[in-house]
Structure formats: C-alpha cells, structure tokens
Design a protein around this motif. Sequence first.
Motif, PDB file in Angstrom:
ATOM      1  N   LEU A 172       0.681  -1.169   0.027  1.00 47.13           N
ATOM      2  CA  LEU A 172      -0.082   0.040  -0.115  1.00 47.13           C
ATOM      3  C   LEU A 172       0.805   1.227   0.129  1.00 47.13           C
ATOM      4  CD1 LEU A 172      -2.818  -0.781   2.520  1.00 47.13           C
ATOM      5  CD2 LEU A 172      -3.197  -0.767  -0.010  1.00 47.13           C
ATOM      6  N   LEU A 173       2.061   1.196   0.657  1.00 48.59           N
ATOM      7  CA  LEU A 173       2.901   2.320   0.686  1.00 48.59           C
ATOM      8  C   LEU A 173       3.839   2.450  -0.530  1.00 48.59           C
ATOM      9  CD1 LEU A 173       3.502   2.243   4.477  1.00 48.59           C
ATOM     10  CD2 LEU A 173       2.035   3.904   3.398  1.00 48.59           C
ATOM     11  N   GLY A 174       3.943   1.305  -1.267  1.00 48.62           N
ATOM     12  CA  GLY A 174       4.926   1.497  -2.438  1.00 48.62           C
ATOM     13  C   GLY A 174       6.117   1.237  -1.847  1.00 48.62           C
ATOM     14  N   VAL A 175       6.346   0.596  -0.706  1.00 46.65           N
ATOM     15  CA  VAL A 175       7.930   0.196  -0.361  1.00 46.65           C
ATOM     16  C   VAL A 175       8.149  -1.128  -0.742  1.00 46.65           C
ATOM     17  CG1 VAL A 175       9.028   0.100   1.910  1.00 46.65           C
ATOM     18  CG2 VAL A 175       7.323   1.771   1.639  1.00 46.65           C
ATOM     19  N   ALA A 176       9.711  -1.457  -1.065  1.00 45.48           N
ATOM     20  CA  ALA A 176      10.074  -2.584  -1.517  1.00 45.48           C
ATOM     21  C   ALA A 176      10.109  -3.591  -0.367  1.00 45.48           C
ATOM     22  CB  ALA A 176      11.516  -2.336  -1.927  1.00 45.48           C
ATOM     23  N   PRO A 177       9.696  -4.791  -0.659  1.00 44.56           N
ATOM     24  CA  PRO A 177       9.430  -5.888   0.596  1.00 44.56           C
ATOM     25  C   PRO A 177      10.889  -6.078   1.224  1.00 44.56           C
ATOM     26  CG  PRO A 177       8.331  -6.561  -1.725  1.00 44.56           C
ATOM     27  CD  PRO A 177       9.353  -5.324  -2.023  1.00 44.56           C
ATOM     28  N   GLU A 178      11.922  -5.978   0.620  1.00 37.49           N
ATOM     29  CA  GLU A 178      13.366  -6.204   1.228  1.00 37.49           C
ATOM     30  C   GLU A 178      13.689  -5.156   2.123  1.00 37.49           C
ATOM     31  OE1 GLU A 178      14.066  -4.706  -2.976  1.00 37.49           O
ATOM     32  OE2 GLU A 178      12.732  -6.221  -1.947  1.00 37.49           O
ATOM     33  N   GLN A 179      13.022  -3.798   1.834  1.00 34.62           N
ATOM     34  CA  GLN A 179      13.271  -2.618   2.878  1.00 34.62           C
ATOM     35  C   GLN A 179      12.291  -2.722   3.907  1.00 34.62           C
ATOM     36  OE1 GLN A 179      12.508   1.193   0.876  1.00 34.62           O
ATOM     37  NE2 GLN A 179      13.343   2.237   2.718  1.00 34.62           N
ATOM     38  N   ALA A 180      11.210  -2.870   3.722  1.00 32.24           N
ATOM     39  CA  ALA A 180      10.103  -3.381   4.877  1.00 32.24           C
ATOM     40  C   ALA A 180      10.550  -4.420   5.723  1.00 32.24           C
ATOM     41  CB  ALA A 180       8.849  -3.109   4.352  1.00 32.24           C
ATOM     42  N   GLY A 181      10.978  -5.573   5.082  1.00 37.52           N
ATOM     43  CA  GLY A 181      11.099  -6.514   5.771  1.00 37.52           C
ATOM     44  C   GLY A 181      12.614  -6.423   6.727  1.00 37.52           C
ATOM     45  N   LYS A 182      13.074  -5.447   6.877  1.00 37.31           N
ATOM     46  CA  LYS A 182      14.293  -5.202   7.665  1.00 37.31           C
ATOM     47  C   LYS A 182      13.753  -5.100   8.919  1.00 37.31           C
ATOM     48  CE  LYS A 182      17.514  -2.609   4.482  1.00 37.31           C
ATOM     49  NZ  LYS A 182      18.114  -1.378   4.405  1.00 37.31           N
ATOM     50  N   TRP A 183      12.567  -4.533   9.210  1.00 39.01           N
ATOM     51  CA  TRP A 183      12.010  -4.251  10.620  1.00 39.01           C
ATOM     52  C   TRP A 183      11.651  -5.468  11.235  1.00 39.01           C
ATOM     53  CZ3 TRP A 183      12.655   0.008  13.039  1.00 39.01           C
ATOM     54  CH2 TRP A 183      12.708   1.000  12.399  1.00 39.01           C
ATOM     55  N   ASN A 184      11.458  -6.577  10.595  1.00 41.61           N
ATOM     56  CA  ASN A 184      11.113  -7.941  11.087  1.00 41.61           C
ATOM     57  C   ASN A 184      12.275  -8.342  12.263  1.00 41.61           C
ATOM     58  OD1 ASN A 184       8.605  -7.939   9.680  1.00 41.61           O
ATOM     59  ND2 ASN A 184       9.565  -9.240   8.344  1.00 41.61           N
ATOM     60  N   ALA A 185      13.507  -7.928  11.843  1.00 46.69           N
ATOM     61  CA  ALA A 185      14.307  -8.642  12.751  1.00 46.69           C
ATOM     62  C   ALA A 185      15.005  -7.350  13.694  1.00 46.69           C
ATOM     63  CB  ALA A 185      15.721  -8.976  11.804  1.00 46.69           C
ATOM     64  N   ILE A 186      14.383  -6.304  13.765  1.00 47.57           N
ATOM     65  CA  ILE A 186      14.699  -5.282  14.487  1.00 47.57           C
ATOM     66  C   ILE A 186      13.991  -5.250  15.948  1.00 47.57           C
ATOM     67  CG2 ILE A 186      14.869  -2.824  15.065  1.00 47.57           C
ATOM     68  CD1 ILE A 186      16.919  -3.467  12.932  1.00 47.57           C
ATOM     69  N   ASP A 187      14.804  -5.213  17.091  1.00 43.51           N
ATOM     70  CA  ASP A 187      14.507  -5.113  18.548  1.00 43.51           C
ATOM     71  C   ASP A 187      14.371  -3.652  18.640  1.00 43.51           C
ATOM     72  OD1 ASP A 187      13.891  -4.939  21.232  1.00 43.51           O
ATOM     73  OD2 ASP A 187      14.821  -6.898  21.573  1.00 43.51           O
ATOM     74  N   ILE A 188      13.081  -2.893  18.701  1.00 35.31           N
ATOM     75  CA  ILE A 188      13.529  -1.387  18.636  1.00 35.31           C
ATOM     76  C   ILE A 188      13.855  -0.936  20.207  1.00 35.31           C
ATOM     77  CG2 ILE A 188      12.049   0.571  18.896  1.00 35.31           C
ATOM     78  CD1 ILE A 188      10.019  -0.518  16.438  1.00 35.31           C
ATOM     79  N   ARG A 189      13.225  -1.551  21.185  1.00 39.96           N
ATOM     80  CA  ARG A 189      13.503  -1.256  22.536  1.00 39.96           C
ATOM     81  C   ARG A 189      15.016  -1.515  22.834  1.00 39.96           C
ATOM     82  NH1 ARG A 189      13.322  -3.826  27.612  1.00 39.96           N
ATOM     83  NH2 ARG A 189      12.756  -2.341  29.323  1.00 39.96           N
ATOM     84  N   ALA A 190      15.697  -2.689  22.288  1.00 37.46           N
ATOM     85  CA  ALA A 190      16.905  -3.189  22.701  1.00 37.46           C
ATOM     86  C   ALA A 190      17.869  -1.761  21.931  1.00 37.46           C
ATOM     87  CB  ALA A 190      17.313  -4.369  22.083  1.00 37.46           C
ATOM     88  N   GLN A 191      17.561  -1.304  20.673  1.00 39.59           N
ATOM     89  CA  GLN A 191      18.283  -0.406  19.856  1.00 39.59           C
ATOM     90  C   GLN A 191      18.156   1.001  20.735  1.00 39.59           C
ATOM     91  OE1 GLN A 191      19.850  -0.489  16.978  1.00 39.59           O
ATOM     92  NE2 GLN A 191      19.610  -2.588  16.404  1.00 39.59           N
ATOM     93  N   VAL A 192      16.993   1.037  21.206  1.00 42.85           N
ATOM     94  CA  VAL A 192      17.042   2.412  21.928  1.00 42.85           C
ATOM     95  C   VAL A 192      17.781   2.275  23.165  1.00 42.85           C
ATOM     96  CG1 VAL A 192      15.695   4.403  22.875  1.00 42.85           C
ATOM     97  CG2 VAL A 192      14.961   3.492  20.806  1.00 42.85           C
ATOM     98  N   THR A 193      17.414   1.272  24.003  1.00 42.35           N
ATOM     99  CA  THR A 193      18.145   0.995  25.117  1.00 42.35           C
ATOM    100  C   THR A 193      19.681   1.235  25.256  1.00 42.35           C
ATOM    101  OG1 THR A 193      16.550  -0.217  25.855  1.00 42.35           O
ATOM    102  CG2 THR A 193      18.603  -0.544  27.103  1.00 42.35           C
ATOM    103  N   ALA A 194      20.476   0.670  23.915  1.00 43.15           N
ATOM    104  CA  ALA A 194      21.754   0.819  23.913  1.00 43.15           C
ATOM    105  C   ALA A 194      22.275   2.162  23.703  1.00 43.15           C
ATOM    106  CB  ALA A 194      21.951  -0.371  22.675  1.00 43.15           C
ATOM    107  N   MET A 195      21.566   3.236  23.363  1.00 39.32           N
ATOM    108  CA  MET A 195      22.080   4.603  23.228  1.00 39.32           C
ATOM    109  C   MET A 195      21.900   5.387  24.423  1.00 39.32           C
ATOM    110  SD  MET A 195      19.275   6.055  20.577  1.00 39.32           S
ATOM    111  CE  MET A 195      19.282   4.792  19.410  1.00 39.32           C
ATOM    112  N   THR A 196      21.194   4.860  25.441  1.00 40.21           N
ATOM    113  CA  THR A 196      20.869   5.751  26.772  1.00 40.21           C
ATOM    114  C   THR A 196      21.066   4.955  28.098  1.00 40.21           C
ATOM    115  OG1 THR A 196      19.266   7.244  27.805  1.00 40.21           O
ATOM    116  CG2 THR A 196      18.527   5.399  26.380  1.00 40.21           C
ATOM    117  N   LYS A 197      21.430   5.318  28.920  1.00 35.99           N
ATOM    118  CA  LYS A 197      21.548   4.646  30.248  1.00 35.99           C
ATOM    119  C   LYS A 197      19.944   4.814  31.139  1.00 35.99           C
ATOM    120  CE  LYS A 197      26.276   5.617  31.137  1.00 35.99           C
ATOM    121  NZ  LYS A 197      27.355   6.270  32.114  1.00 35.99           N
ATOM    122  N   LEU A 198      19.089   5.423  30.592  1.00 31.63           N
ATOM    123  CA  LEU A 198      17.807   5.568  30.741  1.00 31.63           C
ATOM    124  C   LEU A 198      16.913   4.321  30.774  1.00 31.63           C
ATOM    125  CD1 LEU A 198      16.999   9.216  29.609  1.00 31.63           C
ATOM    126  CD2 LEU A 198      17.673   8.702  32.113  1.00 31.63           C
TER     127      LEU A 198
END
Length: 407
Positions: A172-198
């Motif tokens: 629907l957004l006209g995004v390539a499947p491989e680009q959108a698929g990157k998010w399936n392997a991403i742990d958003i909370r872990a990524q943000v935790t790694a950049m702050t001690k909060l």
Amino acid sequence: MSTADAESAAKLRPRGSNNLGTRQFNERVVLQAIRLHGALPKAEIARLTNLTAQTVQLIIARLEADGLVLKHAPLRGKIGQPSVPMALNPDGAYSIGIKIGRRSLDVLLVDFAAQVRERLVLDYQFPDPDSLFDEIRTRVQALRKTLGPKRAQLLHGVGVAAPLSLGGWQSLLGVAPEQAGKWNAIDIRAQVTAMTKLPVELVKDTAAACVAELVSGRGRSIRSFLYIYVDTFVGGGLVIDSRLRSGGSGNAGAVGSMPLGPGDASGGPPRQLLNVASLFTLESMYAQAGLDAGALADARAVAAPWLPVTRKWMSQATPALAMAINGAAALLDLEGVVIDGSFSREMLAALQAELGVALDRCNWEGVSRPEVLAGTMGADAGAIGGALLPLYANFAPDRNLFLKLDR
C-alpha cells in the motif's frame, strides 16, 4: 462544584491509605489527584484521596521539598484563611517520548506536567532502520544537552511508540519488500536502550496516543471510549472503565483492520477501514492533483485548491468511519468516541463535522449512539503517550492501568 464536575471528580478520584508503610503510594496518589484535577488546596486533596488532612500536610511538605509540587497564589474572597492551591512543578521531572512512524520520526522532551518543551522531527518516505537509530541517538543527545547537566539528572526514562508491524502493508505504501522486511529482525526497545542509560519502554503507537488522551485529554471525563487516530494508517485504542485495554495480543482497538462489508463479488476479502480512511490515501490524491501533501499539517487542507480533494477523501472516509463506530457501539456500549489525527485542527474540525453527517445515516435502533469528540493531542499524541510511560512508572500509583476509578 457543579453536578457534572462532582460526577467527574467521583469517577477520577484516586484513593490513598492512612496506614503505616504506604508513604510512597500515598505520595503518588496525591500527585495523581493534582495531575487529574489541576492545582488543588490541601483540603480538597484530602477529600479526593480519602487521606487525613494531617497526612496530606506531611505529603505535600515532602513533595515540595523534592521539587515535585509548588504553591500557587492564595485563593482569597472566602470566609477564613485563604487556601493555597498546590500544583505540579513542571520542572520536577522530565521524560523523552519517541514516535517512530511510517512517514516521520518525532522526538519530544516532556516535562512533569506533560507539556512539550522541545520537539525534533524528521520526515521520510519510509523509515530505514540502517540510519534511523543514528538519527534517534542524535536527537536524544540534543535534548539532554538542552536540559543541561543539572536538569538532565531529572530525566526519568524514554518511551517509544511504534506500529506493531512497522514493515507491514508495504504494498500500500509502495515500499520494496526487502526494505520493509528489515524491521522484522529489529528489536526497537533494545536499539534505543543501547544508546541511553535511561529506562526504555515500548508501546504500540496508537495505544500511546490513546494513553495521552486518556491521561491529559478527553479521558479525564469519559469512562469508556473508542479512540480513533487518523495517521498514515488509521488506528486506535480502547478504554473501558478508564483503563486502556490491550487485548490478548496487545492490539485491541485496531480499528484500521475492521472490515467494510462482506467482500467483493469475486469472493475476495473485504476492504479494511485503513484502505479508505488513512492519510496515505489522501496524500496520494493530493499528489495526483499536483498538490503539496504537507498541507495536512496546516489549514491549507481545508482551503482552495486542496479543499475539493479533501472533501472527496472525506466522502469516502467518513461513511467507513461511521460504520466502524456503529459496530463498535453495538458491541461495547460506548460512552463516547474520541477522534484525532496527525493533521491540523482545522482539518480535524472538518472531519468531525462530516463524520456527524455520516453517523446520522447509520441505523441506531437498539444501539446507544456515542458522542463523538475531537481529540486534544494532535500530531504529538504518540510521542506524548510514550513520554508518559516513564513518568507514570515513577510517579503514578498504578502505571499499568494509567487511571483507576472508584467502584
């Protein structure tokens, strides 16, 4: 106090305890009472919380010493000593809210009174995880620098709001499947935790927006409501008895996935609400007409030459929204519906008016029609809701329920 105000106060009354060993809980109950009702004299706090006047006196003294509350000017003109309202100190604590959207990134610095102090925004066609978290890190560092070393010590955490399936609906957004698929392997909370001690907390974006409305907006006066947020994809949240209901998979209130009818003549699946009532559809219509889609952020969306296109989109979106509301009201017996979106307040007013007309055409026999109210948070809703999570974790009596009503 009017009858309506009295009823509202009864609904939103946090209750404390005068037993020993409950100091921190009672402090949080007092803070919650002030947050819900605004600046209050100590006698009114005691009445709302069911704490003794002496207990409230001691709690307020501690909270004032900790910099969490401050005195307002005395209220004069009544018999006896003037009362002194106590209010939340906006500089008593801070948090950072991050909304990772399909079209933009919003990073907000929010104070103890839930007001936005700083706002950093990044627009894109679709979020690329390979670069997005570097952008988030830069903005979080910038906000900490804005506070300075002393006030930065009052940062209590980071709340992240993002769609449950950020890589979904790529066609629907006209995004390539491989680009959108990157998010399936991403742990958003872990990524943000790694950049702050909060401490970092993660919540669904529309649930976060609903939390913001529940805590600081219309939710103060409505016990049960469906929340609809019109964004790149329309979504929502569900509040029953002033509690945000997440459901078994955390996706309760996902109005965007509600079907519109039984399906097409060929036997294919029916369209969903998000297919016709989402802003990506309106943005596409603007692009086809050679118009700037950025008009959604201001009053241009309801002025020439955008207005005819906006009206065409509304003629499709509002009947679909009305169908969703009609069905939800029949199932849940809602008191109200709160609708908001990442667009201008002028656009919201126009959408609410058209939605009222569409609801008039629905069949309400045997169903109580809920009042439809305009939301108060706008484009900041998701990020503010995210920022409220760490504040509630540290200062609310029950942060999992957000608000708790008397029975």
